[in-house]
Design an enzyme around this catalytic site. Structure first.
Site: not given
Length: 242
Positions: A153, A80-82
Site C-alpha cells: 500500500e 496490509n498496513h494500518a
C-alpha cells in the site's frame, strides 16, 4: 488512564532499546564472519521487537500459517498496513526477511542503527531515484536468497481500509521467479491508530500467512498484484476493504 499507560509504555521502549541494541551489536560482531545474510541478527531483532508486544497487557497476538514461510530461499512477503504496531507484530513471524521501510525510520537513534546493521532497505517515498535504489537493493537481496517484506500500500491506511497496491513488490517477484506470500494483519489499528501515540483499549491482534502465489501462474505483474490484494482482502473483515 490510557494516556498514562501509553507514556509509560513508550518510556519503557525508550529505556530498554539501547540495552537491546548493545546486544544486537554484539550479535552482529560475533556472527559477521559466517552469517553474511545476518539471519541471526534479524532473529535477535525479532525477539527484541516482539517482547514489547507480549509484555503489553493490553495486547494479545496470535500467528497463523507461519509454517508456510520458508527458512531458506528468496520470497516476497506483502502485508496490509494500518498501524505502527504492524512492524512489531510482523517481527513475530520469526523468519529471516529484510524490511523495506521509509528512510526516516533509519534516522531514528538506536532503532535506525539496528535497521542499518540488519541491512534493511531504505526508501524515500515520492523519489524516483530512491525507488530505483530500493529495487536494486532488493534485487541483490533476492539474488542472495533473502526474503523481503514490503507494505504494498506504500503507507499506513488512515482508517484501516485496504488501499490500492503498488507494483514494486510484484515486479520483483516476477523478475526473480520467487513466490509471493500475502499476509493479513488483523487488529493493529485498534491497538494504535495512525494518528497519535495513545494506545487504545485491549486489542486482539492476529497475523495470518496466506497461501503463496506463484508468479509463473499469472499473465502480468498487475494480475499477480491484484491476486495478492484479493487474497488479503478476503481474509480481512469486510469493513476493512475498500
Amino acid at each position: 488512564m490510557l494516556r498514562v499507560f501509553s507514556v509509560a509504555f513508550w518510556a519503557f521502549i525508550g529505556i530498554t532499546s539501547p540495552v537491546f541494541f548493545l546486544g544486537a551489536l554484539a550479535v552482529w560482531l560475533v556472527t559477521l564472519p559466517f552469517d553474511r545474510r545476518r539471519v541471526v541478527l534479524h532473529l535477535y531483532s525479532s525477539a527484541w521487537a516482539i517482547c514489547y508486544v507480549y509484555l503489553n497487557p493490553l495486547w494479545r497476538l496470535r500467528v497463523r500459517g507461519r509454517d508456510r514461510l520458508p527458512w531458506r530461499g528468496a520470497a516476497v512477503l506483502v502485508a496490509n498496513h494500518a498501524s505502527l504496531v504492524d512492524i512489531l507484530v510482523l517481527f513475530g513471524l520469526f523468519r529471516p526477511f529484510k524490511w523495506v521501510s521509509k528512510q526516516e525510520i533509519f534516522k531514528v537513534p538506536v532503532i535506525g542503527w539496528n535497521m542499518r546493521l540488519n541491512g534493511y532497505v531504505p526508501l524515500v517515498r515520492g523519489s524516483g531515484a530512491s525507488v530505483r535504489r530500493m529495487m536494486e537493493h532488493c534485487d541483490r537481496l533476492l539474488s542472495a536468497g533473502s526474503p523481503i517484506m514490503i507494505f504494498p500500500e506504500g503507507r499506513r491506511s488512515p482508517d484501516g481500509a485496504l488501499q490500492a497496491f503498488k507494483n514494486g513488490a510484484f515486479d520483483l517477484a516476477v523478475r526473480h521467479g520467487v513466490p509471493v506470500f500475502p499476509i493479513a494483519v488483523h487488529g493493529t489499528g485498534r491497538a494504535l491508530p495512525k494518528h497519535g501515540l495513545v494506545l487504545r483499549d485491549r486489542a486482539d491482534m492476529r497475523i495470518e500467512v496466506l497461501a503463496p502465489l506463484d508468479p509463473a501462474e499469472f499473465a502480468s505483474v498487475e494480475d499477480l498484484r491484484d491476486a495478492a490484494r484479493q487474497a488479503i482482502s478476503e481474509a480481512l473483515p469486510p469493513l476493512r476493504v475498500r
